[in-house]
Design an enzyme around this catalytic site. Structure first.
Site, PDB file in Angstrom:
ATOM      1  N   ASN A  42       0.814  -1.214   0.000  1.00 50.97           N
ATOM      2  CA  ASN A  42       0.000   0.000   0.000  1.00 50.97           C
ATOM      3  C   ASN A  42       0.849   1.265   0.000  1.00 50.97           C
ATOM      4  O   ASN A  42       0.352   2.347   0.325  1.00 50.97           O
ATOM      5  CB  ASN A  42      -0.916  -0.007   1.230  1.00 50.97           C
ATOM      6  CG  ASN A  42      -1.838  -1.216   1.249  1.00 50.97           C
ATOM      7  OD1 ASN A  42      -2.392  -1.600   0.229  1.00 50.97           O
ATOM      8  ND2 ASN A  42      -1.994  -1.818   2.411  1.00 50.97           N
ATOM      9  N   HIS A 128     -14.005  -3.128   5.912  1.00 50.62           N
ATOM     10  CA  HIS A 128     -12.796  -3.726   6.477  1.00 50.62           C
ATOM     11  C   HIS A 128     -13.074  -4.322   7.858  1.00 50.62           C
ATOM     12  O   HIS A 128     -13.949  -3.865   8.597  1.00 50.62           O
ATOM     13  CB  HIS A 128     -11.706  -2.655   6.578  1.00 50.62           C
ATOM     14  CG  HIS A 128     -10.352  -3.200   6.926  1.00 50.62           C
ATOM     15  ND1 HIS A 128      -9.896  -3.267   8.220  1.00 50.62           N
ATOM     16  CD2 HIS A 128      -9.366  -3.699   6.138  1.00 50.62           C
ATOM     17  CE1 HIS A 128      -8.678  -3.775   8.224  1.00 50.62           C
ATOM     18  NE2 HIS A 128      -8.330  -4.051   6.978  1.00 50.62           N
ATOM     19  N   GLU A 171     -16.403   2.676   3.605  1.00 54.39           N
ATOM     20  CA  GLU A 171     -15.079   3.091   3.141  1.00 54.39           C
ATOM     21  C   GLU A 171     -15.230   3.999   1.922  1.00 54.39           C
ATOM     22  O   GLU A 171     -16.230   3.919   1.211  1.00 54.39           O
ATOM     23  CB  GLU A 171     -14.232   1.869   2.768  1.00 54.39           C
ATOM     24  CG  GLU A 171     -14.038   0.886   3.913  1.00 54.39           C
ATOM     25  CD  GLU A 171     -13.231  -0.329   3.502  1.00 54.39           C
ATOM     26  OE1 GLU A 171     -12.199  -0.181   2.824  1.00 54.39           O
ATOM     27  OE2 GLU A 171     -13.625  -1.457   3.884  1.00 54.39           O
ATOM     28  N   SER A 175     -10.735  -1.685   0.107  1.00 55.27           N
ATOM     29  CA  SER A 175      -9.356  -2.166   0.088  1.00 55.27           C
ATOM     30  C   SER A 175      -9.131  -3.398  -0.775  1.00 55.27           C
ATOM     31  O   SER A 175      -8.004  -3.627  -1.227  1.00 55.27           O
ATOM     32  CB  SER A 175      -8.904  -2.477   1.514  1.00 55.27           C
ATOM     33  OG  SER A 175      -9.707  -3.489   2.098  1.00 55.27           O
ATOM     34  N   ASP A 200     -14.087   5.579   6.243  1.00 60.48           N
ATOM     35  CA  ASP A 200     -12.698   5.128   6.265  1.00 60.48           C
ATOM     36  C   ASP A 200     -12.028   5.548   4.958  1.00 60.48           C
ATOM     37  O   ASP A 200     -12.371   5.065   3.887  1.00 60.48           O
ATOM     38  CB  ASP A 200     -12.676   3.600   6.422  1.00 60.48           C
ATOM     39  CG  ASP A 200     -11.277   3.033   6.547  1.00 60.48           C
ATOM     40  OD1 ASP A 200     -10.361   3.515   5.842  1.00 60.48           O
ATOM     41  OD2 ASP A 200     -11.095   2.084   7.331  1.00 60.48           O
ATOM     42  N   HIS A 203      -7.461   4.126   2.027  1.00 62.59           N
ATOM     43  CA  HIS A 203      -6.867   3.881   0.709  1.00 62.59           C
ATOM     44  C   HIS A 203      -7.077   5.035  -0.269  1.00 62.59           C
ATOM     45  O   HIS A 203      -6.692   4.921  -1.438  1.00 62.59           O
ATOM     46  CB  HIS A 203      -7.415   2.578   0.128  1.00 62.59           C
ATOM     47  CG  HIS A 203      -6.968   1.370   0.892  1.00 62.59           C
ATOM     48  ND1 HIS A 203      -5.786   0.722   0.623  1.00 62.59           N
ATOM     49  CD2 HIS A 203      -7.538   0.717   1.936  1.00 62.59           C
ATOM     50  CE1 HIS A 203      -5.636  -0.290   1.463  1.00 62.59           C
ATOM     51  NE2 HIS A 203      -6.698  -0.311   2.270  1.00 62.59           N
ATOM     52  N   LYS A 236      -0.097   3.956   4.593  1.00 64.02           N
ATOM     53  CA  LYS A 236      -0.238   3.567   3.195  1.00 64.02           C
ATOM     54  C   LYS A 236       0.446   4.613   2.309  1.00 64.02           C
ATOM     55  O   LYS A 236       1.661   4.620   2.206  1.00 64.02           O
ATOM     56  CB  LYS A 236      -1.714   3.344   2.871  1.00 64.02           C
ATOM     57  CG  LYS A 236      -2.283   2.170   3.687  1.00 64.02           C
ATOM     58  CD  LYS A 236      -3.736   1.957   3.482  1.00 64.02           C
ATOM     59  CE  LYS A 236      -4.208   0.700   4.200  1.00 64.02           C
ATOM     60  NZ  LYS A 236      -4.019   0.725   5.683  1.00 64.02           N
TER      61      LYS A 236
END
Length: 379
Positions: A42, A128, A171, A175, A200, A203, A236
């Protein structure tokens, strides 16, 4: 390894048979140091090896020592933590932020602290594990909605419209699938049905939005304050470790005194916070790297589609190659590794469909992608 509960008093004696049954599903640790081209980490902007960031981390150790020595509410606090929180909040257009050890601790601590058994918590099916663990520990009742199906979410919100305390948890970039949420519609539903919204951004931070400030800054710049909690990681695209919960000043104060993963945990290394200031400043100036990552990801998707490969609804730097079975995924991962590409097989129960999860970083070149695609084509 796939989880199987062993509940009786002979737990330890059962372990040999347990591992034997699941031999084919064992997860294999990567060589140290890793070998092959990185198609799985990541480290999206390549910052973990950036000389300026490494120098900032070393400088932080010289300034603050090797460890924080205690929780921030005891003796572990340093002014650099608040400096980092202020810098981060300014970057992502938040009123306030709180720095925690990592994204897992942030999600578990914040959700379990804010929600309680009086809450209904509406969760995307592909959230997640850290989000779901936070929900479980809160004692709230989880209500799943189909992945990214906001019509289904609204049906559920209508069904429970009379319930006082509600939260939506999702998210921005998922992910494992690399697809994105419709944040404008989520905010609309949140406002319409009187929910808290927890997002979230692990990413998306560093990769999407103006100066890399996350998908929320790209999709809903004028509505960011309507997102009650945003979790962003430093582990990440920012190349370090740690995580921020960005929220209102009052909510931050509440988390600081009540989130168990913050209150009862040794503070992160102050050197990490010192280096985090440099990471933010570096990321803001990395528009070229962001463009490269996203254009290369689109190139990979396009080439894979021409080979008849399924990449789901990926629209980010995460590109899954969906496959028919665990055996096929493991075999392809092995062949890629032998050809110099590190791309991991991800299997149930982590995901619903076995796959090679490819994540593109700024150090990957077009010729690397072409070599990768040749291996896929041959198999």
């Amino acid at each position: 390894m796939q989880e199987t509960k062993l509940k009786n008093l002979t737990f330890l004696s059962q372990l040999p048979a347990y591992f034997s049954r699941l031999e084919s599903q064992k997860r294999v640790r990567t060589l140290d140091p890793p070998t092959g081209l990185d198609f799985c980490s990541n480290d999206y902007l390549g910052l973990s090896q950036n000389p300026k960031l490494l120098e900032a981390l070393k400088e932080g150790i010289d300034l603050y020592g090797a460890g924080s020595t205690a929780s921030r509410l005891v003796r572990g606090h340093r002014s650099v933590f608040e400096e980092l929180e202020s810098e981060f909040s300014n970057w992502v257009h938040a009123e306030s932020s709180l720095f925690l050890a990592n994204g897992y601790a942030a999600n578990v601590g914040a959700i379990s602290c804010v929600a309680d058994p009086s809450y209904l918590i509406f969760c995307d099916r592909k959230n997640h594990a850290s989000l779901m663990d936070g929900v479980r520990l809160s004692g709230g009742k989880k209500v799943y909605y189909r992945h990214s199906d906001l019509n289904h979410l609204e049906e559920l919100l209508q069904k429970y419209s009379g319930h006082a305390n509600k939260m939506i948890v999702t998210e921005s970039i998922f992910s494992m699938d690399g697809d994105s949420s419709d944040l404008s519609s989520l905010i609309h539903l949140k406002e319409k049905y009187g929910c808290l919204l927890y997002l979230d951004e692990a990413h998306s931070i560093g990769v999407f939005g103006e100066k890399g400030a996350g998908l929320s800054s790209a999709q809903v710049p004028s509505q960011i304050s309507n997102i009650d909690f945003r979790m962003s990681t430093f582990g990440k695209a920012l190349g370090l470790e740690g995580a921020m919960i960005s929220t209102s000043s009052d909510a931050r104060k509440y988390l600081l005194h009540s989130a168990r993963t913050f209150v009862f945990s040794t503070a992160p290394l102050p050197a990490i916070a010192h280096a985090g200031l440099s990471a933010i400043r570096l990321v803001k100036e990395m528009d070229a790297e962001r463009e490269k990552v996203l254009s290369h990801s689109e190139y990979l998707r396009s080439r894979l589609h021409k080979l008849g490969k399924d990449t789901g609804n990926s629209s980010s730097q995460i590109v899954p190659i969906l496959l028919g079975s665990e055996a096929i995924a493991l075999d392809l991962a092995d062949k890629l590794a032998k050809s110099g590409f590190q791309a991991k097989a991800i299997r149930p129960p982590t995901v619903d469909v076995s796959r090679i999860r490819v994540s593109i970083n700024a150090k990957v070149e077009k010729q690397d992608l072409d070599g990768f695609i040749r291996i896929i084509k041959e198999n």
